[in-house]
Design a protein around this motif. Structure first.
Motif, mmCIF file in Angstrom:
data_model
loop_
_atom_site.group_PDB
_atom_site.id
_atom_site.type_symbol
_atom_site.label_atom_id
_atom_site.label_comp_id
_atom_site.label_asym_id
_atom_site.label_seq_id
_atom_site.Cartn_x
_atom_site.Cartn_y
_atom_site.Cartn_z
ATOM 1 N N LYS A 164 83.026 95.005 26.023
ATOM 2 C CA LYS A 164 82.552 93.785 25.367
ATOM 3 C C LYS A 164 83.682 92.810 25.056
ATOM 4 O O LYS A 164 83.568 91.607 25.345
ATOM 5 N N ASP A 165 84.778 93.308 24.494
ATOM 6 C CA ASP A 165 85.820 92.387 24.038
ATOM 7 C C ASP A 165 87.239 92.808 24.407
ATOM 8 O O ASP A 165 88.204 92.120 24.061
ATOM 9 N N GLY A 166 87.391 93.947 25.099
ATOM 10 C CA GLY A 166 88.705 94.353 25.569
ATOM 11 C C GLY A 166 89.596 95.004 24.528
ATOM 12 O O GLY A 166 90.788 95.192 24.777
ATOM 13 N N HIS A 167 89.050 95.393 23.382
ATOM 14 C CA HIS A 167 89.916 96.049 22.401
ATOM 15 C C HIS A 167 90.031 97.541 22.708
ATOM 16 O O HIS A 167 89.124 98.146 23.276
ATOM 17 N N ASN A 168 91.166 98.101 22.314
ATOM 18 C CA ASN A 168 91.423 99.514 22.599
ATOM 19 C C ASN A 168 90.565 100.414 21.721
ATOM 20 O O ASN A 168 90.475 100.222 20.507
ATOM 21 N N LEU A 169 89.936 101.414 22.362
ATOM 22 C CA LEU A 169 89.138 102.403 21.637
ATOM 23 C C LEU A 169 89.916 103.687 21.419
ATOM 24 O O LEU A 169 89.796 104.331 20.388
ATOM 25 N N TRP A 170 90.720 104.060 22.415
ATOM 26 C CA TRP A 170 91.554 105.265 22.322
ATOM 27 C C TRP A 170 92.556 105.263 23.482
ATOM 28 O O TRP A 170 92.406 104.499 24.443
ATOM 29 N N LYS A 171 93.571 106.128 23.369
ATOM 30 C CA LYS A 171 94.520 106.347 24.450
ATOM 31 C C LYS A 171 94.757 107.852 24.574
ATOM 32 O O LYS A 171 94.969 108.532 23.573
ATOM 33 N N GLY A 192 93.852 113.147 38.361
ATOM 34 C CA GLY A 192 95.105 113.853 38.543
ATOM 35 C C GLY A 192 96.251 112.908 38.302
ATOM 36 O O GLY A 192 96.102 111.684 38.339
ATOM 37 N N GLY A 193 97.421 113.472 38.048
ATOM 38 C CA GLY A 193 98.585 112.641 37.803
ATOM 39 C C GLY A 193 99.836 113.256 38.385
ATOM 40 O O GLY A 193 99.807 114.332 38.985
ATOM 41 N N CYS A 194 100.935 112.573 38.183
ATOM 42 C CA CYS A 194 102.220 113.083 38.660
ATOM 43 C C CYS A 194 102.709 114.263 37.834
ATOM 44 O O CYS A 194 103.771 114.819 38.118
ATOM 45 N N ASP A 195 101.956 114.650 36.794
ATOM 46 C CA ASP A 195 102.312 115.834 36.015
ATOM 47 C C ASP A 195 101.769 117.115 36.641
ATOM 48 O O ASP A 195 102.016 118.215 36.133
ATOM 49 N N GLY A 196 101.011 117.000 37.747
ATOM 50 C CA GLY A 196 100.521 118.182 38.436
ATOM 51 C C GLY A 196 99.264 118.791 37.842
ATOM 52 O O GLY A 196 98.854 119.888 38.239
ATOM 53 N N PHE A 197 98.627 118.087 36.910
ATOM 54 C CA PHE A 197 97.409 118.605 36.282
ATOM 55 C C PHE A 197 96.196 117.760 36.676
ATOM 56 O O PHE A 197 96.327 116.564 36.972
ATOM 57 N N LEU A 198 95.038 118.391 36.637
ATOM 58 C CA LEU A 198 93.765 117.680 36.704
ATOM 59 C C LEU A 198 93.236 117.620 35.273
ATOM 60 O O LEU A 198 93.037 118.662 34.628
ATOM 61 N N HIS A 199 93.038 116.402 34.779
ATOM 62 C CA HIS A 199 92.646 116.194 33.389
ATOM 63 C C HIS A 199 91.160 115.861 33.315
ATOM 64 O O HIS A 199 90.663 115.044 34.096
ATOM 65 N N LEU A 200 90.478 116.435 32.352
ATOM 66 C CA LEU A 200 89.067 116.148 32.093
ATOM 67 C C LEU A 200 88.975 115.589 30.681
ATOM 68 O O LEU A 200 89.174 116.304 29.694
ATOM 69 N N VAL A 201 88.701 114.280 30.564
ATOM 70 C CA VAL A 201 88.781 113.577 29.285
ATOM 71 C C VAL A 201 87.420 112.994 28.919
ATOM 72 O O VAL A 201 86.769 112.332 29.734
ATOM 73 N N ASN A 202 86.999 113.250 27.685
ATOM 74 C CA ASN A 202 85.744 112.720 27.169
ATOM 75 C C ASN A 202 85.903 111.220 26.901
ATOM 76 O O ASN A 202 86.784 110.804 26.145
ATOM 77 N N LEU A 203 85.040 110.395 27.515
ATOM 78 C CA LEU A 203 85.182 108.947 27.376
ATOM 79 C C LEU A 203 84.684 108.419 26.032
ATOM 80 O O LEU A 203 85.019 107.300 25.639
ATOM 81 N N GLY A 206 87.959 110.153 23.782
ATOM 82 C CA GLY A 206 89.327 110.082 24.273
ATOM 83 C C GLY A 206 90.062 111.410 24.198
ATOM 84 O O GLY A 206 91.275 111.468 24.420
ATOM 85 N N GLN A 207 89.338 112.484 23.909
ATOM 86 C CA GLN A 207 89.947 113.811 23.779
ATOM 87 C C GLN A 207 89.870 114.572 25.103
ATOM 88 O O GLN A 207 88.867 114.496 25.816
#
Length: 367
Positions: A164-171, A192-203, A206-207
């Motif tokens: 809606k307005d571009g404000h941060n909800l979580w990181k 996936g990232g350069c850390d070698g992990f596959l991450h599963l994050v709740n939108l 943010g956890q």
């Protein structure tokens, strides 16, 4: 019978959705780049659009218009005949694919801005700053109260932003650069990232819910079918990962060929297709990872293939495009663009749309 009818309707809906628009990198939020449609084996150049520098972003398409950024610092919207609709000055190179969502266009730039524009005229709605470059597409989840846009950055964070307005909800902080696009799984994203992990994050929160070790860099984006994610790594391994229990269902690994999978997989009901830096195009059985066929193409493959019905379209780093039969690997068509392609093709109403390093976006179809 009722269950079969529901599945049929879902498949029909997904097929119609994919043919009427290609609103995100890989065509859908699960990033499978696979549609049940028809594609001619007699594709020809029917239009193109010229920018002033390399096209590394992958185009997205909706309502007869193509949307794509260029390393010349501008983001463009143009018709399928190549006529410009509007352009927006982002003031820095754009390599990230856009998303088209609720009348908005969102994309990242190499100086770390996430832009939100009006789809109709390119007017700026808001912009959000990360602390390093964005080269992957965003994804999103529509909750009861808000739509969360998730985008990864080289600042190590996955950012959750309110549409809606571009404000941060979580990181959410990973342990290294985030290159690719997060794929949607239920109300979560997988990346996936350069850390070698596959991450599963709740939108919604943010956890992190799971962090699955794959051992080395993951530069590409995962594709998700049912409860499994499919992704390759920088050492030439390819994984099927069960997102429910966090286990690796199967792995493809040829120790004699350990060049990176930069490209993201295209995944149909039965097959997975993707190219490698070793010039090989690979096709696996989805259920068990068995190698069905390989084809050596003309050069390295960093662009991600698309599956359209019974056919696969792939671009190479020496400017060639190829079409193969999905089940057998038989070559059905080839076309010389003549310039490197790291941009991945979009499929829209019988057409293939792709960018190249000569600054041009090509539209191929049947005349």
């Amino acid at each position: 019978m009722k269950g079969k009818l529901v599945i049929f309707l879902l498949l029909l809906t997904n097929s119609l959705f994919a043919q009427s628009e290609w609103p995100i990198f890989r065509g859908n939020q699960q990033l499978t780049a696979s549609v049940e449609s028809e594609l001619s084996s007699l594709l020809q150049l029917i239009a193109s659009f010229q920018t002033d520098d390399d096209i590394k972003a992958s185009p997205v398409v909706k309502d007869g218009a193509v949307y794509c950024g260029s390393t010349d610092g501008f983001f463009y919207a143009f018709k399928l005949n190549g006529d410009l609709l509007w352009k927006f000055d982002a003031e820095n190179a754009i390599e990230a694919p856009a998303i088209l969502l609720d009348g908005k266009v969102l994309f990242g730039s190499l100086d770390g801005w996430l832009f939100c524009l009006n789809q109709t005229d390119g007017g700026l709605v808001w912009k959000y700053k990360t602390d390093n470059q964005i080269i992957g597409s965003a994804n999103w989840h529509k909750g009861a109260e808000q739509t969360v846009v998730a985008v990864g950055s080289y600042d190590y964070f996955l950012h959750g932003v309110d549409l809606k307005d571009g404000h941060n909800l979580w990181k959410y902080e990973s342990d290294n650069f985030i290159n690719g696009t997060p794929a949607l799984y239920k109300n979560k994203v997988v990346f996936g990232g350069c850390d070698g992990f596959l991450h599963l994050v709740n939108l919604e929160t943010g956890q992190v819910e799971k962090k699955i070790e794959l051992s080395t860099y993951v530069a590409s984006s995962p594709a998700i079918v049912e409860h499994e994610a499919y992704v390759g790594d920088y050492d030439g391994r390819f994984f099927a990962v069960d997102l429910e229990d966090g286990s690796v269902s199967w792995t493809y690994d040829d120790p004699e060929k350990n060049l990176p999978f930069i490209a993201s997989p295209a995944v149909s009901a039965n097959y997975i297709v993707l190219g490698n830096e070793d010039r090989q195009l690979y096709c696996f059985q989805r259920k068990d990872g068995k190698l069905v066929w390989t084809k050596r193409l003309s050069n390295r493959i960093n662009s991600s293939s698309v599956i359209v019905g019974s056919k696969v379209v792939t671009a190479t780093m020496d400017g060639m495009m190829f079409m193969h039969a999905l089940e057998t690997g038989e070559e059905l068509w080839s076309y010389e663009i003549g310039s490197q392609m790291v941009s991945s093709p979009a499929f829209y109403q019988g057409k293939i749309i792709i960018g190249a390093n000569d600054g041009r976006i090509y539209i191929l179809g049947e005349k």
